[in-house]
Write an enzyme that holds these catalytic residues in place. Structure first.
Site, PDB file in Angstrom:
ATOM      1  N   GLU A 213      18.003-118.759  17.411  1.00 34.33           N
ATOM      2  CA  GLU A 213      17.081-119.170  18.479  1.00 34.33           C
ATOM      3  C   GLU A 213      17.683-120.272  19.345  1.00 34.33           C
ATOM      4  OE1 GLU A 213      14.532-117.718  19.577  1.00 34.33           O
ATOM      5  OE2 GLU A 213      14.245-116.278  17.980  1.00 34.33           O
TER       6      GLU A 213
ATOM      7  N   ASP B 270       8.338-117.930  26.563  1.00 34.21           N
ATOM      8  CA  ASP B 270       9.534-118.275  27.332  1.00 34.21           C
ATOM      9  C   ASP B 270       9.447-117.550  28.668  1.00 34.21           C
ATOM     10  OD1 ASP B 270      10.026-115.638  26.736  1.00 34.21           O
ATOM     11  OD2 ASP B 270      12.031-115.955  25.919  1.00 34.21           O
TER      12      ASP B 270
ATOM     13  N   TYR C  79       8.913-123.383  22.258  1.00 35.00           N
ATOM     14  CA  TYR C  79       9.285-121.967  22.092  1.00 35.00           C
ATOM     15  C   TYR C  79      10.036-121.753  20.776  1.00 35.00           C
ATOM     16  CZ  TYR C  79      11.946-117.735  22.453  1.00 35.00           C
ATOM     17  OH  TYR C  79      12.521-116.529  22.152  1.00 35.00           O
TER      18      TYR C  79
END
Ligand code: SF4
Length: 334
Positions: A41, A140, A122
């Site tokens: 991520e 996002d 996020y």
């Protein structure tokens, strides 16, 4: 901003069923290990999935556990990250790994994950949902686009207030029993179907209920009003070679960007350098700055402590700026 009341369509069910039918096979989709999800991520924050794959695999092979990452030197971490850009991400990963090692375990609650260096809303929602099954929806740019189109909402997504509104919408869509599948499905939809330029509505599992599709407005959404005008900059990088070695300059330890990275010098760094020939140009963008770099062979007579001569085989082992990497590739040295 749209405020509408209607029967809630089975969005989550449709998205999850579509996702399970055949999503892209990305290496971080095959795991729910928090460390692996976290690394992926962070890498995906500013980089496309296909470009991330080789870096993700190299990073985990070099730092297979949080402990190995926590005990690695910053220079080693930056060298493995070299080429991926936005290097504060790598520094924050290492800082966070040290904090996690000190705490004894990866944090398992949303707030504690959100507190890690380099982790925003996020990323915290992605890790919390995928690794720990917690019901936090991700938001996002891709997800904002899906929601704005689905709702046919022309509100300005550069406004924090509007993004918070959309966060509430996507949280309302989330299936709390399957947050990982839901989040990955909506991200996948934004990345592969609800595309920014040409949305593939015929392939979309939620097209039946999509208001922008019905109104024919998908191509105009989402609306983002605050845009920074691009700034164009021409610059020169000097390729100075001696006895098969290349002269690189180390950026200052307190430089605002890419501190401690090795780069090719510019004429400003070496005012006495003699430029011989330009071997090519390349483009490079950082936020709204659009650079055109000319790479020129040159010779120089003097250099201070921040310069070092590198044999090409050693360059892969040090943190190297992206522009230096591009220039050395252009010169067929890397
Ligand atoms: S129908 Fe088209 S515009 Fe609407 S969510 Fe699907 S891909 Fe996006």
């Amino acid at each position: 901003m749209a405020a509408r009341h209607r029967v809630k369509p089975p969005i989550a069910k449709a998205l999850i069923a579509w996702y399970r039918q055949g999503h892209r096979d990305l290496p971080w989709r095959r795991t729910n290990d928090p460390y692996h999800i976290w690394v992926s991520e962070i890498m995906l924050q500013q980089t496309r999935a296909q470009a991330v794959i080789p870096y993700y695999e190299k990073f985990l092979s070099r730092f297979p556990t949080i402990e190995v990452l926590a005990n690695a030197g910053e220079e080693d971490v930056l060298a493995v990250w070299s080429g991926l850009g936005y290097y504060s991400r790598a520094r924050n990963l290492r800082r966070a790994a040290i904090a996690i090692q000190a705490a004894g375990a990866f944090p398992s609650g949303y707030e504690a994950i959100r507190d890690l260096p380099g982790v925003g809303d996020y990323t915290a929602a992605a890790i919390a949902s995928i690794a720990f099954g917690l019901p936090h929806a991700v938001l996002d740019g891709n997800v904002l686009r899906v929601v704005a189109r689905f709702e046919n909402d022309a509100a300005d997504i550069s406004s924090e207030r509007i993004r918070e509104h959309f966060r509430g919408v996507i949280q309302g869509w989330l299936d709390p029993h399957e947050p990982a599948a839901f989040n990955q499905a909506v991200m996948e939809l934004g990345a592969t179907v609800c595309l920014a330029r040409n949305p593939l509505c015929l392939l979309c599992p939620i097209a039946t209920w999509c208001r922008a599709r019905q109104a024919g407005t998908a191509g105009q959404l989402p609306v983002k009003l605050r845009k920074t005008a691009p700034v164009r900059i021409d610059s020169v990088l000097l390729l100075i070679c001696r006895r098969g070695r290349v002269l690189l300059r180390r950026r200052e330890a307190n430089a605002r960007l890419m501190a401690g990275f090795w780069e090719l010098p510019t004429p400003e760094h070496l005012p006495g350098a003699r430029v011989r020939e330009t071997i090519g140009t390349f483009r490079h963008s950082i936020t709204h700055h659009r650079y055109t770099f000319a790479v020129a062979r040159a010779s120089a007579v003097a250099a201070c402590d921040c310069f070092r001569w590198f044999p090409p085989v050693e360059i892969g082992g040090v943190p190297l700026s992206t522009t230096a990497r591009k220039a050395l590739r252009l010169a067929a040295i890397l």
